[in-house]
Design a protein around this motif. Structure first.
Motif: not given
Length: 276
Positions: A249-264
């Motif tokens: 599906d075009v909509t699903v293909a263009e989704l992304a989940i960004e997570t910010l992992l603590p670096a310290d």
């Protein structure tokens, strides 16, 4: 944290006013693949590929999809190639708020909520935000209302001089990373709307007072961190982006989940103290 539908649908970025042959040739040349190499990948012949590109042969629907797959053509543009070849689009574009995507929305909401207190958000191909957890909302405290009006755009929020930019202590490095990321996406998708967004955010002035932060402790970063100030503290994050495998599906293909992992450890401790 509710997932919302985009305020606008991104248009197909492959022009459909010309035949499928020139469009396939353009994708092949952009991917720097020879006719022979593409033929070998697609179980065809260089002669047949040449005939398709020059319009001497009309490819079957299966061949269009096969060539598009081996050229890594995005799903939205595969539909445009099919239309140019005289076939119906293969991939639907279901609005994100459609009941058919209830399970997908629920899964994404559960995922980003479970990531709290660390920041996580869902974006589309134009970096418009469809969902964000409380970790993200914490970082947006004090952002002017005009930047928070829908469609909320992650790139504008991050790089705008009234957005997060003045709070990012390593803005020049992080800005360079984001612009390079967008440039790669433009090359992959050949998207004019994304290029216009790139030109807009690249033109934003860089606040003069922004300086590279000294780490609070000696931490061996394994990737470029986002160092952002929050209430007098400098928090450090490593960004990770997840997409869906083999989307249909075009909509699903263009989704992304960004997570910010603590670096310290200091960032971990501080974020955990904010959440009940």
């Amino acid at each position: 944290m509710t997932i919302v539908s985009s305020a606008h649908a991104a248009p197909a970025t492959t022009p459909t006013g010309q035949g499928v042959g020139p469009l396939l040739r353009a994708w092949r040349e952009q991917r720097r693949v020879s006719q022979l190499e593409l033929a070998l990948r697609a179980d065809s012949s260089a002669r047949h590929i040449s005939f398709i590109e020059t319009g001497r042969s009309r490819p079957s629907e299966e061949m269009v999809l096969r060539l598009a797959e081996h050229l890594d053509v995005p799903v939205r543009e595969r539909n445009a190639l099919l239309l140019a070849a005289g076939y119906a689009p293969r991939y639907p574009e279901t609005p994100l708020d459609d009941p058919a995507l209830d399970a997908l929305r629920a899964g994404m909401e559960q995922l980003i909520q479970g990531y709290e207190p660390y920041p996580a958000l869902v974006v589309d191909a134009m970096y418009d935000v469809h969902a964000a957890n409380r970790g993200i909302l914490t970082l947006l405290d004090g952002i002017p209302e005009h930047l928070l009006e829908p469609p909320l755009n992650a790139m504008r929020l991050t790089l705008h001089p009234e957005g997060l930019a003045p709070r990012i202590r390593n803005l020049r490095e992080w800005r360079g990373h984001l612009l390079a990321q967008m440039d790669r996406q433009i090359a992959l998708r050949r998207s004019e709307p994304l290029r216009r967004l790139y030109e807009e955010v690249a033109a934003y002035p860089v606040p003069e007072e922004t300086t590279t932060a000294e780490p609070a402790e000696d931490v061996p970063y394994f990737a470029l961190p986002l160092q952002i100030e929050h209430e007098g503290r400098v928090l450090s994050f490593i960004s990770s982006i997840s997409t869906f495998n083999t989307p249909m599906d075009v909509t699903v293909a263009e989704l992304a989940i960004e997570t910010l992992l603590p670096a310290d450890p200091a960032t971990v401790k501080y974020l955990q103290s904010l959440m009940p």
